[in-house]
Design a protein around this motif. Structure first.
Motif, PDB file in Angstrom:
ATOM      1  N   GLU A   1      -4.314  -1.391   6.452  1.00 26.84           N
ATOM      2  CA  GLU A   1      -3.880  -0.614   5.285  1.00 26.84           C
ATOM      3  C   GLU A   1      -3.847  -1.483   4.031  1.00 26.84           C
ATOM      4  O   GLU A   1      -4.237  -1.038   2.936  1.00 26.84           O
TER       5      GLU A   1
ATOM      6  N   SER B   1       0.789  -1.232   0.000  1.00 27.60           N
ATOM      7  CA  SER B   1       0.000   0.000   0.000  1.00 27.60           C
ATOM      8  C   SER B   1       0.819   1.278   0.000  1.00 27.60           C
ATOM      9  O   SER B   1       0.300   2.337  -0.344  1.00 27.60           O
ATOM     10  N   SER B   2       2.092   1.215   0.360  1.00 26.54           N
ATOM     11  CA  SER B   2       2.915   2.418   0.371  1.00 26.54           C
ATOM     12  C   SER B   2       4.002   2.384  -0.705  1.00 26.54           C
ATOM     13  O   SER B   2       5.018   3.052  -0.601  1.00 26.54           O
ATOM     14  N   TRP B   3       3.762   1.613  -1.755  1.00 24.50           N
ATOM     15  CA  TRP B   3       4.712   1.518  -2.847  1.00 24.50           C
ATOM     16  C   TRP B   3       4.103   2.173  -4.082  1.00 24.50           C
ATOM     17  O   TRP B   3       3.955   3.391  -4.147  1.00 24.50           O
TER      18      TRP B   3
ATOM     19  N   GLY C   1       8.298   3.295   7.754  1.00 26.92           N
ATOM     20  CA  GLY C   1       8.797   3.847   6.505  1.00 26.92           C
ATOM     21  C   GLY C   1      10.039   3.166   5.974  1.00 26.92           C
ATOM     22  O   GLY C   1      10.420   3.384   4.824  1.00 26.92           O
TER      23      GLY C   1
ATOM     24  N   TYR D   1      -5.944  -1.316   0.401  1.00 25.51           N
ATOM     25  CA  TYR D   1      -5.193  -1.334  -0.856  1.00 25.51           C
ATOM     26  C   TYR D   1      -5.639  -2.501  -1.742  1.00 25.51           C
ATOM     27  O   TYR D   1      -5.813  -2.352  -2.959  1.00 25.51           O
TER      28      TYR D   1
ATOM     29  N   ASN E   1       3.541  -3.164   6.732  1.00 25.28           N
ATOM     30  CA  ASN E   1       2.331  -2.361   6.872  1.00 25.28           C
ATOM     31  C   ASN E   1       1.253  -3.087   7.665  1.00 25.28           C
ATOM     32  O   ASN E   1       1.136  -4.313   7.609  1.00 25.28           O
TER      33      ASN E   1
END
Length: 340
Positions: A250, A214-216, A280, A254, A246
């Protein structure tokens, strides 16, 4: 005296409307059969498979995991032993790599995993991780050349088929798609993965391709990469958060976004190290925790969560860690520090 023949009763003719109705019904039935055959052809082996992964699915606890092997070298009564013992007992996917299970050996590994699955009444779960140019030369660099990759995945496929009616989960080449734009080899990766999917697909085999996390990549970009595989009939969907940290919540959001862009494709989510969420960092971040046990989460998009990345194995030579995939007792202790 001659015996009179038995009277022959005249049969009534079949009404024309009934004949027409019969023909229509027969034709409808034939069309239904043809439609069913077409549906099977479209969705391939999935139609013939057993129940897919779901809430309550339990995967194999492999006795050949890095944690299980490390346990023999730890001293009972120490923190290292307690953490290693705990993680060695958890249902966790087994990573097939050409370094650990090369051509000529990988079929035997699959056979052993099948035996364990039958003994444990569990589902086989493997990660296939040997793509040419793996990890774009980063910490997990390696993999096989093209001809050997074909041979290696053919041997894995033979092992899957030999497992018969056992349910089998295959997580195919984590990071391969999400990393491809950065590596500049999208077209090459797509072709390699298409070939692997075609070889590995079969009854009772649920294939999940790389879905990043989800954070890529944005969901639209990730979905565009997955859609290029064009193998909806042979794959179940995608895997997210593999080797990442993650929170499950989240990743479920996603996964829903991705599924909506991929005609309802299903997902599995890696929660092996998701307990504290991400700070992070992706390479051996401090302060992380193991996440929800596999088979405890699901919704109408995510089939279930699994432990895919084995907790306690290093992400690479960063933040004090050893080489990628090497057992790291300090990480095992940290990840399990809140286990009762």
């Amino acid at each position: 005296m001659a015996v009179a023949p038995a009277p022959v009763r005249r049969r009534r003719g079949i009404p024309r409307w009934l004949v027409i109705a019969f023909v229509v019904l027969a034709a409808s039935g034939l069309l239904a059969i043809l439609a069913a055959i077409g549906w099977i052809a479209t969705w391939g082996f999935q139609m013939l498979s057993a129940r897919p992964p779901a809430l309550g699915t339990t995967i194999v606890v492999p006795d050949e995991s890095k944690a299980a092997k490390a346990l023999a070298t730890e001293t009972p009564g120490t923190e290292e032993y307690a953490a290693t013992e705990y993680l060695a007992a958890q249902p966790t996917a087994y990573w097939l790599t050409p370094e650990e299970d090369p051509i000529g050996d990988v079929f035997g590994r699959m056979t052993h995993l099948a035996e364990e699955a039958r003994d444990q009444d569990a589902t086989i779960a493997v990660v296939v991780y040997g793509l040419p140019g793996r990890d774009c030369g980063n910490f997990s660099a390696g993999g096989l050349d093209e001809p050997d990759y074909v041979t290696w995945t053919e041997e894995i496929a033979a092992g899957l088929r030999a497992a018969g009616d056992l349910p089998k989960i295959v997580v195919l080449e984590p990071d391969s798609l999400a990393l491809a734009p950065e590596c500049g080899n999208v077209a090459e990766r797509v072709e390699q993965l298409r070939g692997a999917i075609d070889r590995l697909a079969g009854p009772n085999t649920w294939i999940y391709v790389d879905g990043g996390h989800s954070s890529w990549l944005p969901a639209e970009e990730m979905a565009g990469l997955i859609s290029q595989l064009d193998r909806a009939g042979s794959i179940r969907g995608f895997a997210t958060n593999v080797s990442n940290y993650n929170h499950a919540s989240e990743e479920f959001v996603y996964a829903r976004q991705l599924s909506g862009l991929l005609d309802g494709a299903r997902a599995v989510v890696d929660t092996s190290r998701s307990g504290a969420g991400s700070n992070g960092e992706w390479c051996n971040p401090r302060g992380r925790l193991i996440g929800e046990p596999g088979g405890t989460l699901a919704d109408d998009v995510v089939d279930t969560n699994l432990w895919i990345k084995p907790p306690g194995e290093s992400d690479g030579e960063c933040n004090g860690g050893p080489a990628a995939g090497v057992w790291w007792p300090r990480a095992a202790i940290e990840l399990t520090r809140e286990v009762d």
